[in-house]
Design a protein around this motif. Structure first.
Motif, mmCIF file in Angstrom:
data_model
loop_
_atom_site.group_PDB
_atom_site.id
_atom_site.type_symbol
_atom_site.label_atom_id
_atom_site.label_comp_id
_atom_site.label_asym_id
_atom_site.label_seq_id
_atom_site.Cartn_x
_atom_site.Cartn_y
_atom_site.Cartn_z
ATOM 1 N N GLY A 42 0.807 -1.213 0.000
ATOM 2 C CA GLY A 42 0.000 0.000 0.000
ATOM 3 C C GLY A 42 0.839 1.262 0.000
ATOM 4 N N TYR A 43 1.927 1.226 0.781
ATOM 5 C CA TYR A 43 2.755 2.427 0.891
ATOM 6 C C TYR A 43 3.493 2.718 -0.408
ATOM 7 C CZ TYR A 43 5.412 5.975 3.439
ATOM 8 O OH TYR A 43 5.938 7.170 3.889
ATOM 9 N N ALA A 44 3.825 1.658 -1.165
ATOM 10 C CA ALA A 44 4.467 1.854 -2.466
ATOM 11 C C ALA A 44 3.584 2.691 -3.384
ATOM 12 C CB ALA A 44 4.778 0.505 -3.115
ATOM 13 N N GLN A 45 2.280 2.490 -3.283
ATOM 14 C CA GLN A 45 1.346 3.306 -4.070
ATOM 15 C C GLN A 45 1.437 4.770 -3.654
ATOM 16 O OE1 GLN A 45 -0.907 2.050 -6.537
ATOM 17 N NE2 GLN A 45 0.308 0.192 -6.329
ATOM 18 N N LEU A 46 1.477 5.010 -2.351
ATOM 19 C CA LEU A 46 1.534 6.380 -1.851
ATOM 20 C C LEU A 46 2.848 7.059 -2.249
ATOM 21 C CD1 LEU A 46 0.083 5.814 1.738
ATOM 22 C CD2 LEU A 46 -1.107 6.813 -0.232
ATOM 23 N N LYS A 47 3.943 6.336 -2.139
ATOM 24 C CA LYS A 47 5.245 6.909 -2.477
ATOM 25 C C LYS A 47 5.349 7.209 -3.974
ATOM 26 C CE LYS A 47 8.272 7.564 -0.093
ATOM 27 N NZ LYS A 47 8.610 8.791 0.659
#
Length: 334
Positions: A42-47
């Motif tokens: 999920g965080y990869a999407q945000l980054k």
């Protein structure tokens, strides 16, 4: 409405319940690894600059695909020996939402809920109709046997023996599996989103649907607040729990930790329910209240480092006292 850009934040849960230090080392390791993978996905999407909806979807798909959680592959069985899945997602910036309930052939219900939000004029689709919609947009159906795991099957057998009266949560071993998975995220544009997915309650009957796919009960997001709940769904529906938390934050400007604690640790237990929630505000403040022995939970804040906790005595990044609590306000932790 959007807020000034802030560092992205992602919070996830994998269910709350009777989670004591009796997990085998292998099981605990697998759960922590899956939670970490979900956070990283999920965080990869945000980054990458993607939306909070993208982040929530990506994190929940990882948990739906893992048999250790009561959603997707690891869904519990109904009284009739079936797996009936529910999910919802909500975009806080636009307050668009999508949900599915009682589906039996959708590998990742959160993705179908998102498709309902983005491709239909509706908010919630159920059962065969939801599956027909999935087919209409090219989403493949899976054989219901995909969801069968021996562990969940044996939980049903135990519940059937010990729960002849049909009273949910009479048996502690069954009670610990009324969990869900969920995620809340804040993206670089300052937009919030929330999503929840579940297999429901062990031994549930008659097409029972809990709070997870009900917008405002188990899942809610607006421009100020995002919440995903996990617990005894009937009480989250009756308190409109996720919406109640967000309305305190949005309309009354109550700090999110105090708002979440009041609903989860006061209102729901006062009616006889239990559970937990993850909540996030537009400034990146996190709340993770729960009133059960444990809650599978994880978060990545501005530090970019994933954190996972399971037991009640583990720090979860929100253990500081709730700000400016009045004398009758609940604490953030049990």
């Amino acid at each position: 409405m959007s807020h000034a850009a802030v560092p992205p934040v992602l919070v996830i849960h994998g269910g709350a319940g009777v989670i004591k230090r009796e997990l085998s080392p292998a099981k605990e390791k697998a759960i922590r690894a899956a939670m970490t993978k979900a956070l990283e996905s999920g965080y990869a999407q945000l980054k990458a600059g993607k939306s909070s909806v993208d982040a929530v979807s990506a994190a929940i798909v990882v948990l739906e695909d893992d048999p250790n959680f009561n959603a997707g592959k690891g869904a519990v069985f109904t009284h009739d020996g079936r797996n009936e899945l529910d999910a919802a997602i909500m975009d806080g910036d636009s307050r668009r939402a999508g949900a599915v309930a009682g589906v039996e052939r959708i590998r990742n219900p959160i993705l179908l809920a998102r498709a309902v939000m983005e491709k239909t004029p509706y908010v919630m689709l159920s059962g065969q109709g939801a599956e027909a919609f999935a087919q209409s947009i090219g989403m493949p159906l899976v054989d219901p046997a995909y969801f069968r795991t021996e562990e969940r099957w044996q939980q049903l057998q135990k519940a059937l023996k010990e729960d002849g009266a049909g009273k949910p949560h009479e048996d502690e071993d069954a009670a610990k599996h009324f969990g869900t998975v969920g995620a809340v995220a804040l993206d670089a544009q300052g937009h919030l989103a929330a999503g929840t997915s579940t297999g429901g309650m062990v031994d549930k009957r008659w097409g029972r649907i809990g709070d997870s796919p009900i917008i405002g009960a188990g899942t809610y997001a607006n421009s100020d607040c995002a919440v995903s709940g996990t617990g005894w769904g009937e009480y989250y529906i009756r308190t409109v729990a996720a919406h109640a938390i967000c309305m305190q934050v949005s309309q009354m400007r109550v700090p999110i930790k105090r708002a979440a604690a009041v609903v989860i640790n006061q209102e729901i237990p006062a009616l006889g329910g239990n559970g937990g929630a993850i909540a996030l505000d537009a400034h990146g403040n996190i709340a993770i209240p729960f009133n059960t022995d444990g809650m599978y939970r994880g978060w990545i804040d501005a530090s970019g480092v994933p954190h996972v906790a399971i037991y009640g005595d583990e720090d979860d990044g929100s253990s500081a006292p709730a700000p400016a609590a009045s004398a009758d306000d609940a604490g953030d932790q049990p």
